[in-house]
Design a protein around this motif. Structure first.
Motif, PDB file in Angstrom:
ATOM      1  N   SER A   1     -18.424   4.633   0.973  1.00 32.55           N
ATOM      2  CA  SER A   1     -18.140   4.350   2.281  1.00 32.55           C
ATOM      3  C   SER A   1     -18.748   2.896   2.828  1.00 32.55           C
ATOM      4  O   SER A   1     -19.889   2.593   2.512  1.00 32.55           O
ATOM      5  N   GLY A   2     -17.973   2.033   3.485  1.00 33.04           N
ATOM      6  CA  GLY A   2     -18.404   0.960   4.232  1.00 33.04           C
ATOM      7  C   GLY A   2     -19.321   0.941   5.336  1.00 33.04           C
ATOM      8  O   GLY A   2     -19.757   0.215   6.067  1.00 33.04           O
ATOM      9  N   LEU A   3     -19.421   2.124   5.652  1.00 35.52           N
ATOM     10  CA  LEU A   3     -20.262   2.602   7.158  1.00 35.52           C
ATOM     11  C   LEU A   3     -21.618   2.397   6.728  1.00 35.52           C
ATOM     12  O   LEU A   3     -22.353   2.144   7.620  1.00 35.52           O
TER      13      LEU A   3
ATOM     14  N   GLU B   1     -13.111  -1.957 -15.656  1.00 33.14           N
ATOM     15  CA  GLU B   1     -11.773  -1.792 -15.255  1.00 33.14           C
ATOM     16  C   GLU B   1     -11.665  -0.328 -14.626  1.00 33.14           C
ATOM     17  O   GLU B   1     -10.982   0.642 -15.111  1.00 33.14           O
ATOM     18  N   GLU B   2     -12.505  -0.138 -13.324  1.00 31.86           N
ATOM     19  CA  GLU B   2     -12.426   0.954 -12.897  1.00 31.86           C
ATOM     20  C   GLU B   2     -11.801   0.849 -11.444  1.00 31.86           C
ATOM     21  O   GLU B   2     -11.264  -0.189 -11.158  1.00 31.86           O
ATOM     22  N   ILE B   3     -11.474   1.800 -10.897  1.00 28.98           N
ATOM     23  CA  ILE B   3     -10.961   2.019  -9.484  1.00 28.98           C
ATOM     24  C   ILE B   3     -12.132   2.099  -8.531  1.00 28.98           C
ATOM     25  O   ILE B   3     -12.811   3.190  -8.395  1.00 28.98           O
ATOM     26  N   LEU B   4     -11.946   1.238  -7.379  1.00 29.33           N
ATOM     27  CA  LEU B   4     -12.842   1.382  -6.444  1.00 29.33           C
ATOM     28  C   LEU B   4     -12.269   1.453  -5.115  1.00 29.33           C
ATOM     29  O   LEU B   4     -11.462   0.603  -4.744  1.00 29.33           O
ATOM     30  N   ILE B   5     -12.860   2.527  -4.397  1.00 26.66           N
ATOM     31  CA  ILE B   5     -12.014   2.932  -3.080  1.00 26.66           C
ATOM     32  C   ILE B   5     -13.284   2.674  -1.994  1.00 26.66           C
ATOM     33  O   ILE B   5     -14.289   3.350  -2.137  1.00 26.66           O
ATOM     34  N   ILE B   6     -12.925   1.640  -1.112  1.00 28.06           N
ATOM     35  CA  ILE B   6     -13.690   1.652  -0.051  1.00 28.06           C
ATOM     36  C   ILE B   6     -13.276   2.133   1.288  1.00 28.06           C
ATOM     37  O   ILE B   6     -12.328   1.754   1.697  1.00 28.06           O
ATOM     38  N   ASP B   7     -13.991   3.310   1.882  1.00 26.56           N
ATOM     39  CA  ASP B   7     -13.514   3.604   3.031  1.00 26.56           C
ATOM     40  C   ASP B   7     -14.260   3.038   4.042  1.00 26.56           C
ATOM     41  O   ASP B   7     -15.485   2.484   4.007  1.00 26.56           O
ATOM     42  N   GLU B   8     -13.595   2.689   5.290  1.00 28.22           N
ATOM     43  CA  GLU B   8     -14.127   2.071   6.367  1.00 28.22           C
ATOM     44  C   GLU B   8     -14.470   0.442   5.697  1.00 28.22           C
ATOM     45  O   GLU B   8     -15.516  -0.003   6.191  1.00 28.22           O
ATOM     46  N   PHE B   9     -13.854  -0.072   5.148  1.00 29.01           N
ATOM     47  CA  PHE B   9     -14.163  -1.526   4.482  1.00 29.01           C
ATOM     48  C   PHE B   9     -14.661  -2.443   5.441  1.00 29.01           C
ATOM     49  O   PHE B   9     -15.784  -3.371   5.134  1.00 29.01           O
ATOM     50  N   ASP B  10     -13.843  -2.605   6.537  1.00 37.25           N
ATOM     51  CA  ASP B  10     -14.300  -3.898   7.393  1.00 37.25           C
ATOM     52  C   ASP B  10     -15.135  -3.610   8.286  1.00 37.25           C
ATOM     53  O   ASP B  10     -15.443  -4.380   9.295  1.00 37.25           O
ATOM     54  N   ASN B  11     -16.013  -2.611   8.342  1.00 35.61           N
ATOM     55  CA  ASN B  11     -17.076  -2.210   9.099  1.00 35.61           C
ATOM     56  C   ASN B  11     -18.168  -3.097   8.883  1.00 35.61           C
ATOM     57  O   ASN B  11     -18.331  -3.574   7.853  1.00 35.61           O
ATOM     58  N   LYS B  12     -18.641  -4.007  10.067  1.00 37.61           N
ATOM     59  CA  LYS B  12     -19.569  -4.761   9.805  1.00 37.61           C
ATOM     60  C   LYS B  12     -19.183  -6.191   9.400  1.00 37.61           C
ATOM     61  O   LYS B  12     -20.130  -7.120   9.309  1.00 37.61           O
ATOM     62  N   PHE B  13     -18.120  -6.325   9.082  1.00 42.11           N
ATOM     63  CA  PHE B  13     -17.487  -7.633   8.558  1.00 42.11           C
ATOM     64  C   PHE B  13     -16.593  -8.485   9.340  1.00 42.11           C
ATOM     65  O   PHE B  13     -15.616  -7.759  10.289  1.00 42.11           O
ATOM     66  N   HIS B  14     -16.762  -9.701   9.406  1.00 37.76           N
ATOM     67  CA  HIS B  14     -16.077 -10.429  10.358  1.00 37.76           C
ATOM     68  C   HIS B  14     -14.855 -10.697   9.365  1.00 37.76           C
ATOM     69  O   HIS B  14     -14.584 -10.447   8.111  1.00 37.76           O
ATOM     70  N   THR B  15     -13.485 -10.916  10.080  1.00 31.14           N
ATOM     71  CA  THR B  15     -12.313 -11.012   9.637  1.00 31.14           C
ATOM     72  C   THR B  15     -12.380 -11.953   8.224  1.00 31.14           C
ATOM     73  O   THR B  15     -11.802 -11.738   7.118  1.00 31.14           O
TER      74      THR B  15
ATOM     75  N   LEU C   1      -8.509  -1.833  -6.440  1.00 28.20           N
ATOM     76  CA  LEU C   1      -9.022  -1.923  -5.322  1.00 28.20           C
ATOM     77  C   LEU C   1      -8.317  -1.236  -4.248  1.00 28.20           C
ATOM     78  O   LEU C   1      -7.130  -1.690  -3.922  1.00 28.20           O
ATOM     79  N   ILE C   2      -8.791  -0.189  -3.612  1.00 28.98           N
ATOM     80  CA  ILE C   2      -8.123   0.542  -2.396  1.00 28.98           C
ATOM     81  C   ILE C   2      -8.906   0.577  -1.279  1.00 28.98           C
ATOM     82  O   ILE C   2     -10.058   0.981  -1.302  1.00 28.98           O
TER      83      ILE C   2
END
Length: 445
Positions: free
Chosen positions: A210-212, A332-346, A366-367
């Protein structure tokens, strides 16, 4: 690599929904070629390295990440304990008269060891009602096993690992040593079944975070900075653009605040526990590792070191995410980041995504789930990488791709965000205008 995932009757998903990572073969998608991985096998030309899901709050984006996390938990959790009912995490869609009118189902199709596998599981009222595994070695898909409750059919030539865990009764093979709520694949994997291990190892390389909050990966990245010099060198090249010249890991005492003195609590048991804890911490100092960053004064060249905690939330999150990103690419893994853009500038979001696509030459994927419509950018994503999640009138989440909107192939500018906010793709915020929101807040809605 993940080829396809589908989910049914889980959380906000009722009908079958599918996320495909197969790259479009349309000549109109012939850009951002660094975002795809060539396969040229099993009828698949290329697979997407990354994908992003957009949608309003509560549309169901996080539930897609949760579905994959739940699927992983059911398979790998059963490896750790054959008595724990990990399938209880598969909560069905509850906004209907009968939540179990259809099973909760998960299925993944993936590439591993130059073969393609399709594995799925069907759950109803706390038991596995169906489970299946197929593989494609050349062109034709072949059944390895198909379970229906406690009976199973299996390919004795291609899947001999099952024969020691079944018993024939008449025309049927009954499963042995496997409880009704435990996946057959997990049991076979515990005994080193070749193809079963391939499946469970694929799930072990599926990471959902989670990106939260940074708590999930903060310690992991901190230890990676301390133990892996290659990671540190790679990360410092990335951080140079943020004017960070060095990273150091220090160890500090974790000071926990307790009430002064003894016998301060009325509850005797709690008071005794508190006193015992204070005594333990007094004799055993608990330390934690902390990242410190080094910056250089551009005029004097002098180096200054200070705690990462003094940096912005976005900078802290970026640094802590570098560990999972590097590990996903390296292994070579799969990384899923939920709420990726939280706290991030565009711009920080775009930098991270481009960094991944540029650094990933292997089979990593990457998802992301996102809110920032500025990321709906042709320079960042191909159309087949962009997915939307929206709830219908029955509160059911539905997933669909931007590729479905063929009339937008010829868009001349690089951004799809204008059309998205105008509602041309659906999946937009709940309030179509500020005036609508104002009326609701003023009690006029």
């Amino acid at each position: 690599m993940l080829i396809d995932f589908y989910v049914q009757n889980f959380a906000s998903f009722n009908s079958k929904q599918e996320l495909s990572m197969i790259a479009s073969t349309s000549t109109k998608e012939g850009y951002n070629l660094e975002n795809i991985k060539s396969v040229d096998a099993f009828g698949i030309k290329s697979v997407l390295k990354s994908a992003a899901l957009f949608g309003a709050n509560a549309s169901g984006k996080s539930n897609l990440a949760n579905a994959l996390a739940s699927f992983k938990s059911i398979i790998l959790g059963s490896l750790e304990s054959i008595s724990e009912k990990t399938i209880d995490s598969a909560v069905p869609f509850l906004l209907k008269e009968n939540a179990f009118d259809q099973p909760t189902e998960f299925e993944v199709t993936f590439l591993s060891n130059e073969n393609m596998y399709r594995y799925g599981i069907s759950i109803k009222e706390g038991e596995i009602v169906e489970e299946w595994l197929y593989w494609t070695k050349n062109v034709r898909e072949t059944l390895l096993f198909h379970r229906e409750k406690q009976t199973v059919s299996f390919n004795q030539r291609s899947f001999p690992e099952a024969k020691f865990f079944v018993k024939r009764e008449g025309e049927l093979w009954n499963i042995e040593k496997t409880k009704p709520f435990i996946p057959f694949i997990s049991v076979l994997s515990q005994f080193d079944g070749e193809k079963s291990v391939t499946v469970t190892e694929w799930f072990s390389k599926l990471n959902v975070i989670s990106g939260l909050t940074n708590s999930q990966f903060k310690l992991f990245t901190t230890e990676l900075f301390e133990e892996d010099l290659r990671f540190k060198d790679w990360a410092l090249k990335v951080l140079d653009s943020l004017q960070i010249n060095g990273i150091e890991v220090s160890e500090v005492e974790n000071k926990t605040a307790f009430p002064n003195g003894k016998n301060k609590l009325k509850d005797t048991d709690l008071n005794n526990a508190l006193n015992a804890t204070q005594g333990f911490l007094g004799k055993n100092k608990i330390k934690e590792k902390r990242i410190e960053i080094i910056k250089k004064d551009s005029k004097t060249g002098r180096l200054f070191t200070f705690p990462l905690s003094l940096e912005s939330e976005g900078t802290k999150k970026l640094i802590h995410l570098l560990g999972p990103l590097y590990e996903a690419i390296k292994k070579e893994e799969i990384l899923i980041i939920d709420e990726f853009d939280n706290k991030f500038h565009t711009l920080l979001c775009k930098y991270f995504i481009k960094l991944y696509n540029r650094s990933n030459s292997g089979n990593s994927q990457l998802i992301l789930t996102c809110h920032d419509t500025n990321l709906l950018d042709k320079d960042l994503f191909r159309r087949d990488q962009i997915w939307f999640v929206e709830k219908n009138d029955n509160h059911e989440s539905e997933i669909y791709s931007l590729v479905e909107y063929k009339e937008h192939y010829t868009r001349k500018d690089s951004s799809y965000s204008k059309d998205y906010l105008a509602g041309k793709y659906g999946a937009i915020p709940l309030f179509s205008s500020l005036s609508d929101l104002g009326e609701i807040l003023n009690g006029q809605g």
